[in-house]
Design a protein around this motif. Structure first.
Motif, short mmCIF file in Angstrom:
data_model
loop_
_atom_site.label_atom_id
_atom_site.label_comp_id
_atom_site.label_asym_id
_atom_site.label_seq_id
_atom_site.Cartn_x
_atom_site.Cartn_y
_atom_site.Cartn_z
N TRP A 1 -33.26 -73.27 32.57
CA TRP A 1 -33.77 -74.57 32.94
C TRP A 1 -33.71 -75.47 31.76
O TRP A 1 -33.31 -76.59 31.80
CB TRP A 1 -35.41 -74.27 33.30
N LEU A 2 -33.84 -74.83 30.44
CA LEU A 2 -33.86 -75.54 29.28
C LEU A 2 -32.64 -76.22 29.15
O LEU A 2 -32.35 -77.36 28.87
CB LEU A 2 -34.16 -74.58 27.84
N ASP A 3 -31.58 -75.54 29.38
CA ASP A 3 -30.13 -76.19 29.20
C ASP A 3 -29.97 -77.22 30.19
O ASP A 3 -29.38 -78.35 29.93
CB ASP A 3 -29.05 -75.22 29.52
N ARG A 4 -30.42 -77.23 31.40
CA ARG A 4 -30.36 -78.10 32.38
C ARG A 4 -31.07 -79.34 32.21
O ARG A 4 -30.48 -80.59 32.32
CB ARG A 4 -30.82 -77.53 34.00
N ILE A 5 -32.32 -79.30 31.68
CA ILE A 5 -32.99 -80.16 31.04
C ILE A 5 -32.45 -81.14 29.92
O ILE A 5 -32.31 -82.20 29.87
CB ILE A 5 -34.36 -79.77 30.82
N GLU A 6 -31.90 -80.29 29.06
CA GLU A 6 -31.16 -80.92 27.77
C GLU A 6 -30.08 -81.55 28.23
O GLU A 6 -29.63 -82.81 27.68
CB GLU A 6 -30.88 -79.74 26.64
N GLY B 1 -47.55 -83.50 29.60
CA GLY B 1 -47.91 -82.40 30.55
C GLY B 1 -48.80 -81.51 30.06
O GLY B 1 -49.22 -81.38 28.47
N ASP B 2 -49.38 -80.52 30.64
CA ASP B 2 -50.44 -79.54 30.01
C ASP B 2 -49.62 -78.19 30.11
O ASP B 2 -50.61 -77.26 29.63
CB ASP B 2 -51.61 -79.45 31.13
N SER B 3 -48.47 -78.14 30.02
CA SER B 3 -47.86 -76.71 29.83
C SER B 3 -47.16 -76.87 28.47
O SER B 3 -46.11 -77.28 27.97
CB SER B 3 -46.51 -76.84 30.91
N GLN B 4 -48.00 -76.36 27.50
CA GLN B 4 -47.50 -75.96 26.10
C GLN B 4 -46.11 -75.44 25.93
O GLN B 4 -45.38 -75.73 25.22
CB GLN B 4 -48.53 -75.16 25.26
N VAL B 5 -45.95 -74.53 26.84
CA VAL B 5 -44.82 -73.53 26.82
C VAL B 5 -43.55 -74.56 26.99
O VAL B 5 -42.58 -74.49 26.06
CB VAL B 5 -44.45 -72.44 28.07
N VAL B 6 -43.59 -75.41 27.95
CA VAL B 6 -42.33 -76.18 28.20
C VAL B 6 -42.12 -77.18 27.02
O VAL B 6 -41.13 -77.28 26.68
CB VAL B 6 -42.76 -77.25 29.73
N LEU B 7 -43.25 -77.81 26.64
CA LEU B 7 -43.07 -78.77 25.53
C LEU B 7 -42.64 -78.26 24.37
O LEU B 7 -41.90 -78.83 23.53
CB LEU B 7 -44.31 -79.74 25.54
N LYS B 8 -43.40 -77.21 23.89
CA LYS B 8 -42.88 -76.37 22.62
C LYS B 8 -41.69 -75.99 22.45
O LYS B 8 -40.91 -76.23 21.53
CB LYS B 8 -44.02 -75.55 22.29
N GLN B 9 -41.00 -75.67 23.65
CA GLN B 9 -39.71 -74.95 23.85
C GLN B 9 -38.64 -76.05 23.76
O GLN B 9 -37.64 -75.87 22.98
CB GLN B 9 -39.60 -73.98 24.85
N LEU B 10 -39.04 -77.06 24.44
CA LEU B 10 -38.15 -78.38 24.38
C LEU B 10 -38.10 -78.84 22.96
O LEU B 10 -37.07 -79.47 22.62
CB LEU B 10 -38.70 -79.29 25.41
N GLU B 11 -39.14 -78.84 22.13
CA GLU B 11 -39.23 -79.30 20.84
C GLU B 11 -38.48 -78.56 19.76
O GLU B 11 -38.23 -78.86 18.95
CB GLU B 11 -40.71 -79.55 20.47
N GLY B 12 -38.22 -77.09 20.51
CA GLY B 12 -37.53 -76.09 19.58
C GLY B 12 -38.59 -75.50 18.78
O GLY B 12 -38.20 -74.66 17.80
N GLU B 13 -39.90 -75.72 18.76
CA GLU B 13 -40.72 -74.94 17.95
C GLU B 13 -41.22 -73.99 18.55
O GLU B 13 -41.76 -72.75 17.61
CB GLU B 13 -42.15 -75.76 17.92
N PRO C 1 -39.80 -70.34 20.52
CA PRO C 1 -38.34 -69.51 21.06
C PRO C 1 -38.70 -69.39 22.53
O PRO C 1 -39.63 -69.15 23.06
CB PRO C 1 -38.30 -68.30 20.40
N CYS C 2 -37.63 -69.26 23.22
CA CYS C 2 -37.67 -68.86 24.67
C CYS C 2 -36.64 -67.64 24.89
O CYS C 2 -35.56 -67.77 24.60
CB CYS C 2 -37.03 -70.14 25.63
N TYR C 3 -37.31 -66.66 25.35
CA TYR C 3 -36.49 -65.41 25.58
C TYR C 3 -35.93 -65.03 26.83
O TYR C 3 -35.29 -64.24 27.00
CB TYR C 3 -37.18 -64.26 24.71
N GLU C 4 -36.73 -65.75 27.81
CA GLU C 4 -36.31 -65.38 29.18
C GLU C 4 -35.04 -66.33 29.85
O GLU C 4 -34.98 -67.27 29.50
CB GLU C 4 -37.58 -65.84 30.12
N GLU C 5 -34.22 -65.59 30.34
CA GLU C 5 -33.13 -66.28 30.68
C GLU C 5 -32.96 -67.30 31.86
O GLU C 5 -32.18 -68.19 31.65
CB GLU C 5 -32.07 -64.96 31.25
#
Length: 218
Positions: A170-175, A147-159, A161-165
């Motif tokens: 969404w991260l929790d649902r995906i994982e 995908g072209d969303s660095q935010v999604v991919l980097k946050q899923l990789e754990g590289e 951080p995600c501060y927005e509730e």
């Protein structure tokens, strides 16, 4: 999925020497292993995949026979679009996969009305892609997500951080979905030109065009 062939070669009067191949397609790895076995010089022949699971020749034959009937060699593209004027989101996803000797492409999109930002639409698009894999009965396989969303991919990789509730939700649902499907994900960031097919699907969803199609491509 790729495999490495591992074995020990018997040398007269000396300790066996260990060898490991490059990454090979399953059928190629199995063929090489069977040919080595015929020589009588190779011992402890085994195969390992990108996840780290190992098999004997007998187990490898059974595995490849089972894989032939199921979707495998998965690559998923995703993209989300957001219309600020009406808060509508378009989700687009494409799944490329092989089943038997044939290759397929599944294209689908979805219109969603309750999201608030473009980033949230990107997360929703990723989750939508997972539902397509679930629809194909994909489980316990390696899968590359592009995908072209660095935010999604980097946050899923754990590289990153995600501060927005909301995005954390969404991260929790995906994982949770990835875990339930037993997937071993690889995340690859691409530019928008490489993701134009998923982007088009997301745009078409915003335009009210619903798409859900599967076709053989080879």
């Amino acid at each position: 999925m790729k495999y490495k062939l591992e074995y020990k070669y018997k040398l007269k009067g000396k300790e066996p020497v260990s060898f490991t191949s490059d990454w090979l397609e399953g059928e190629d790895a199995l063929f090489a292993g069977e040919e080595l076995e015929k020589t009588g010089k190779a011992i402890e022949i085994s195969f390992s995949d990108e996840i780290g699971t190992s098999w004997t020749i007998k187990e490898m034959k059974k595995l490849l026979a089972e894989i032939e009937e199921e979707p495998h060699d998965l690559t998923v593209y995703f993209d989300g679009g957001f219309n600020r004027e009406n808060n509508h989101s378009g989700l687009g996803a494409i799944v490329y996969y092989q089943q038997g000797k044939k290759k397929y492409r599944l294209r689908a999109n979805q219109l969603v009305e309750e999201l608030d930002t473009n980033n949230e639409a990107e997360y929703a698009a990723f989750y939508f892609a997972l539902t397509l894999l679930e629809e194909l009965n994909v489980h316990h396989l390696a899968c590359e997500f592009k995908g072209d969303s660095q935010v999604v991919l980097k946050q899923l990789e754990g590289e990153w951080p995600c501060y927005e509730e909301t995005l954390n939700s969404w991260l929790d649902r995906i994982e949770e979905k990835i875990k339930a499907l037993g997937l071993h994900p690889k995340y690859t960031a691409i530019d928008r030109k490489e993701n134009k097919e998923a982007d088009k699907l997301a745009t078409q969803a915003l335009e009210g065009k619903s798409i859900h199609s599967k076709m053989q491509i080879l």
